[in-house]
Write an enzyme that holds these catalytic residues in place. Structure first.
Site, mmCIF file in Angstrom:
data_model
loop_
_atom_site.group_PDB
_atom_site.id
_atom_site.type_symbol
_atom_site.label_atom_id
_atom_site.label_comp_id
_atom_site.label_asym_id
_atom_site.label_seq_id
_atom_site.Cartn_x
_atom_site.Cartn_y
_atom_site.Cartn_z
ATOM 1 N N TRP A 290 32.692 -21.676 18.707
ATOM 2 C CA TRP A 290 31.874 -22.003 19.649
ATOM 3 C C TRP A 290 30.911 -23.347 19.260
ATOM 4 C CZ3 TRP A 290 29.058 -16.992 21.806
ATOM 5 C CH2 TRP A 290 30.158 -16.404 22.715
ATOM 6 N N HIS B 61 35.352 -27.516 7.967
ATOM 7 C CA HIS B 61 35.751 -27.895 9.212
ATOM 8 C C HIS B 61 35.516 -29.290 9.036
ATOM 9 C CE1 HIS B 61 35.615 -28.917 13.524
ATOM 10 N NE2 HIS B 61 36.154 -27.887 13.872
ATOM 11 N N GLU C 101 34.346 -31.493 11.227
ATOM 12 C CA GLU C 101 32.898 -31.854 11.423
ATOM 13 C C GLU C 101 31.965 -31.853 10.388
ATOM 14 O OE1 GLU C 101 32.761 -29.513 15.221
ATOM 15 O OE2 GLU C 101 34.230 -30.895 16.186
ATOM 16 N N GLY D 81 38.260 -24.267 19.931
ATOM 17 C CA GLY D 81 36.921 -24.945 20.425
ATOM 18 C C GLY D 81 36.727 -24.919 21.871
HETATM 19 P P1 PGA Z 1 38.790 -28.011 20.166
HETATM 20 O O1 PGA Z 1 38.147 -27.676 19.016
HETATM 21 O O2 PGA Z 1 39.649 -26.651 20.334
HETATM 22 O O3 PGA Z 1 37.842 -28.253 21.197
HETATM 23 O O4 PGA Z 1 39.646 -29.290 19.896
HETATM 24 C C1 PGA Z 1 38.929 -26.932 17.610
HETATM 25 C C2 PGA Z 1 37.720 -26.781 16.534
HETATM 26 O O5 PGA Z 1 37.252 -27.960 16.340
HETATM 27 O O6 PGA Z 1 38.271 -25.922 15.836
#
Ligand code: PGA
Length: 258
Positions: free
Chosen positions: A11, A96, A98, A235
């Site tokens: 999320w 991750h 990010e 995501g």
């Molecule tokens: P997404 O994100 O499905 O929106 O591409 C996946 C994730 O970052 O785990």
């Protein structure tokens, strides 16, 4: 009978307590326990405790999206694995892209978190994946191998049964542009062989390998149909109850047809 399927929503930084509670009530309402289908939601810290209580008698697993590597201490704004466990989290996403990109997390730091998560009894879901430039320059496999080896450094073969791995090509995340299922199959085969080289082959075979990156209702089945894909990390498509449920149904149908 094949391996189990894992369908996990990420999320990210979304949903109020009220929105989350409504979503989870709707989801567990008709979530029949199916032994070989594991469903989880990695949610913001503020939701873990309420949602864990809400789904205590269901098969839905609640997890976190990050944690610190220390057991406790003067780390303002951070959270310890034992605190996540206390709140009811059973797994935690680590590494991750990010976190690697926006918060400059290194493989070494991620490795310390993986070890701490195992120590406190939360299942780490380690994310690895190459960037667009790395893919273009032909170094994707080298990058995956390095992230994997460094991320899992110091683990014993038996730790592998308490671990999940997600292959998430950075160029496919949040872009609406997923990888080709055949390409994912190839990468997963490579990841599996790296695991076999570092650990015992029998143990390497037990680690669930999930794919993540722009998974949606239209492409989920294509990925799940690949025999090296043990599940999905989703995501944006996990934010809508309707689409998340549809993907779960696709997984269930696939297992029924096996
Ligand atoms: P997404 O994100 O499905 O929106 O591409 C996946 C994730 O970052 O785990």
């Amino acid at each position: 009978m094949g391996r189990a399927l894992h369908i996990i929503g990420n999320w990210k930084m979304h949903k109020s307590l009220e929105e989350a509670a409504t979503f989870v009530s709707g989801l567990i309402h008709d979530l029949d326990a199916m032994k070989s289908l594991e469903i989880g939601l990695a949610v913001p810290y503020t939701l873990i405790s309420t949602l864990s209580e809400k789904c205590a008698s269901s098969s839905l697993l609640i997890g976190a999206q990050n944690m610190n590597d220390a057991s406790e201490g003067a780390f303002t704004g951070e959270i310890a694995g034992s605190m996540l466990k206390d709140a009811g989290a059973s797994f935690v996403i680590l590494g991750h892209s990010e976190r690697r990109r926006f918060f400059h997390e290194s493989d070494h730091f991620i490795n310390k978190k993986v070890r701490r998560a195992l120590e406190v009894g939360i299942k780490p879901l380690l994310c690895i994946g190459e960037t667009e430039e790395e893919k273009e320059s032909g170094s994707a496999e080298a990058v995956l191998k390095e992230q994997l080896e460094k991320g899992l450094e110091g683990l014993k073969p038996e730790d592998l049964s308490e671990l999940m791995i997600a292959y998430e090509p950075v160029w496919a995340i949040g872009r609406g542009k997923a990888a080709d299922p055949e390409e994912v199959q190839e990468r997963h085969t490579f990841i599996r062989s790296c695991l076999s080289d570092s650990f015992k082959k029998t143990k390497a075979g037990t680690v669930p390998l999930l794919y993540g990156g722009s998974v949606n209702v239209d492409n989920a089945t294509y990925f799940l149909n690949q025999d090296q894909v043990d599940g999905l990390l989703i995501g944006s498509a996990s934010l809508s109850l309707e689409t998340f449920r549809q993907i779960i149904d696709d997984g269930r149908q696939l297992l029924n047809n096996r």
